[in-house]
Design a protein around this motif. Sequence first.
Motif, short mmCIF file in Angstrom:
data_model
loop_
_atom_site.label_atom_id
_atom_site.label_comp_id
_atom_site.label_asym_id
_atom_site.label_seq_id
_atom_site.Cartn_x
_atom_site.Cartn_y
_atom_site.Cartn_z
N HIS A 18 0.81 -1.22 0.00
CA HIS A 18 0.00 0.00 0.00
C HIS A 18 0.85 1.27 0.00
CE1 HIS A 18 -3.21 -2.90 1.14
NE2 HIS A 18 -3.90 -2.11 0.35
N ASP A 19 2.07 1.21 0.53
CA ASP A 19 2.97 2.35 0.39
C ASP A 19 3.22 2.66 -1.08
OD1 ASP A 19 3.36 3.04 3.03
OD2 ASP A 19 5.26 1.99 3.25
N VAL A 20 3.48 1.63 -1.87
CA VAL A 20 3.75 1.81 -3.29
C VAL A 20 2.48 2.19 -4.04
CG1 VAL A 20 4.51 0.66 -5.39
CG2 VAL A 20 5.75 0.29 -3.27
N ALA A 21 1.35 1.57 -3.65
CA ALA A 21 0.08 1.80 -4.36
C ALA A 21 -0.50 3.18 -4.11
CB ALA A 21 -0.94 0.74 -3.94
N ALA A 22 -0.06 3.86 -3.05
CA ALA A 22 -0.70 5.11 -2.63
C ALA A 22 -0.73 6.16 -3.73
CB ALA A 22 0.00 5.66 -1.39
N ALA A 23 0.35 6.28 -4.49
CA ALA A 23 0.45 7.36 -5.48
C ALA A 23 -0.62 7.25 -6.56
CB ALA A 23 1.84 7.35 -6.11
N SER A 24 -1.00 6.03 -6.94
CA SER A 24 -1.97 5.86 -8.03
C SER A 24 -3.30 5.27 -7.54
CB SER A 24 -1.39 4.93 -9.10
OG SER A 24 -1.04 3.67 -8.54
N TYR A 25 -3.48 5.20 -6.23
CA TYR A 25 -4.63 4.50 -5.67
C TYR A 25 -5.95 5.16 -6.07
CZ TYR A 25 -7.15 1.68 -2.22
OH TYR A 25 -8.00 0.79 -1.60
N ASP A 26 -6.03 6.47 -5.96
CA ASP A 26 -7.29 7.16 -6.27
C ASP A 26 -7.69 6.99 -7.72
OD1 ASP A 26 -7.39 7.95 -3.65
OD2 ASP A 26 -6.82 10.04 -4.01
N SER A 27 -6.73 7.08 -8.63
CA SER A 27 -7.07 6.93 -10.05
C SER A 27 -7.42 5.48 -10.37
CB SER A 27 -5.92 7.41 -10.92
OG SER A 27 -4.74 6.66 -10.66
N LYS A 28 -6.71 4.51 -9.76
CA LYS A 28 -6.99 3.10 -10.03
C LYS A 28 -8.41 2.73 -9.65
CE LYS A 28 -5.63 -1.61 -8.73
NZ LYS A 28 -4.66 -2.45 -7.98
N TRP A 29 -8.87 3.21 -8.52
CA TRP A 29 -10.18 2.82 -8.01
C TRP A 29 -11.27 3.86 -8.28
CZ3 TRP A 29 -10.80 -2.07 -6.87
CH2 TRP A 29 -9.66 -2.82 -6.52
N SER A 89 0.08 2.00 6.64
CA SER A 89 0.90 2.44 5.53
C SER A 89 1.19 3.93 5.61
CB SER A 89 0.20 2.13 4.19
OG SER A 89 0.79 2.86 3.14
N PRO A 90 2.44 4.33 5.88
CA PRO A 90 2.78 5.76 5.86
C PRO A 90 2.50 6.41 4.51
CG PRO A 90 4.54 4.49 6.91
CD PRO A 90 3.59 3.49 6.28
N GLY A 91 2.68 5.65 3.43
CA GLY A 91 2.41 6.21 2.11
C GLY A 91 0.96 6.59 1.93
N MET A 92 0.05 5.74 2.40
CA MET A 92 -1.37 6.05 2.31
C MET A 92 -1.72 7.27 3.18
SD MET A 92 -3.26 4.22 0.29
CE MET A 92 -3.25 2.69 -0.64
N LEU A 93 -1.16 7.35 4.38
CA LEU A 93 -1.46 8.49 5.25
C LEU A 93 -0.94 9.79 4.65
CD1 LEU A 93 -0.81 6.96 8.79
CD2 LEU A 93 -3.02 7.48 7.72
N ALA A 94 0.21 9.73 3.99
CA ALA A 94 0.74 10.93 3.33
C ALA A 94 -0.21 11.39 2.22
CB ALA A 94 2.13 10.66 2.78
N ALA A 95 -0.73 10.42 1.45
CA ALA A 95 -1.69 10.77 0.39
C ALA A 95 -2.97 11.33 0.98
CB ALA A 95 -1.98 9.53 -0.46
N LEU A 96 -3.41 10.76 2.09
CA LEU A 96 -4.62 11.26 2.76
C LEU A 96 -4.42 12.71 3.21
CD1 LEU A 96 -6.83 9.44 5.34
CD2 LEU A 96 -5.95 11.70 5.88
N GLU A 97 -3.28 12.98 3.83
CA GLU A 97 -3.03 14.35 4.32
C GLU A 97 -2.95 15.33 3.16
OE1 GLU A 97 -0.69 13.86 8.50
OE2 GLU A 97 0.44 13.36 6.69
N GLU A 98 -2.41 14.90 2.03
CA GLU A 98 -2.37 15.76 0.85
C GLU A 98 -3.78 16.03 0.33
OE1 GLU A 98 -0.63 15.56 -3.71
OE2 GLU A 98 0.43 14.49 -2.12
#
Length: 302
Positions: A18-29, A89-98
């Motif tokens: 999920h750290d890796v998936a975070a950057a494209s998660y919103d567009s993928k789903w 996942s820190p990556g997901m939380l970073a995307a959430l905060e953004e």
Amino acid sequence: MPAPQSPDRIKEVNERYHDVAAASYDSKWGIDFGSIGQEQVTGKLRKALGRWPTEPFGDALEIGAGTGYFSLNLLQAGAIERATATDISPGMLAALEENASRLGLDVRAAAAEAETLPFPGESFDLVFGHAVLHHIPDLSQAFSEFARVLRPGGTIAFCGEPSRYGDFLSAIPKRTALLTAPLWRRLVGASARDYESEADENRHDLEPEVDVHAFSPGDLRRFSQAAGLSEVRVRGEELLASIQGWTVRTLEASAVPDEVPLGWRRFAFRSYMVLQRVDNQVLEPRLPAQLFYNLLVSARRP
């Protein structure tokens, strides 16, 4: 049959993937934070609870918040007043905060595991999540934690959890789409995606390991009741829409993303919305919960 994964392995794989998936998660789903997203999320919460809350939940805790699909849309819709979002996942939380910053929303984010929540007892009026329970190794302990941090009279609500039958059912459109993917790519003018060349970068090799549970309605009732929760309610959601969704996602996943035409994406989204309305209005009120792809559960702390 492969040996069951250890809890530590399950958590490690989910965090890395999920750290890796975070950057494209919103567009993928296809995650939306506008009117469509709010309508989707509030509809799911209403179905989980069986009604719309008479007043907003004060302090709300999301488990496995990802990029903020539920928390941020519920804040915008006025269903919750204050949100705390957790994820491993820190990556997901970073995307959430953004996302929260872009939307002008105030959210407290915390890296946390569901089985060991770092909050005092009786801190929240609502504990909720979307498509998260099937990632958690120890669900009995997790539900105990949900109940512990709830105030008396507080509510849990989890949506988008795969049912055992729905998980089996999803294999049919996936297989069909894989067989027809070469023809579909020719029709839309897209090239085949080379997953081997990007496996290390996008961690597609970890995908088979991140989902560890599929549920019967009875499973979710038992976890809730064992944690001392009452008024347990389980519903099913999405049948036709899930078949269409898995077909589309499998087809699109076979192609280079930038080569999938916008016209196709619009058609896929609009047809999904039509089938979702048929599910909502015709099938969900009439068919047993276990027949649907997703389950929703809610309960209260006495």
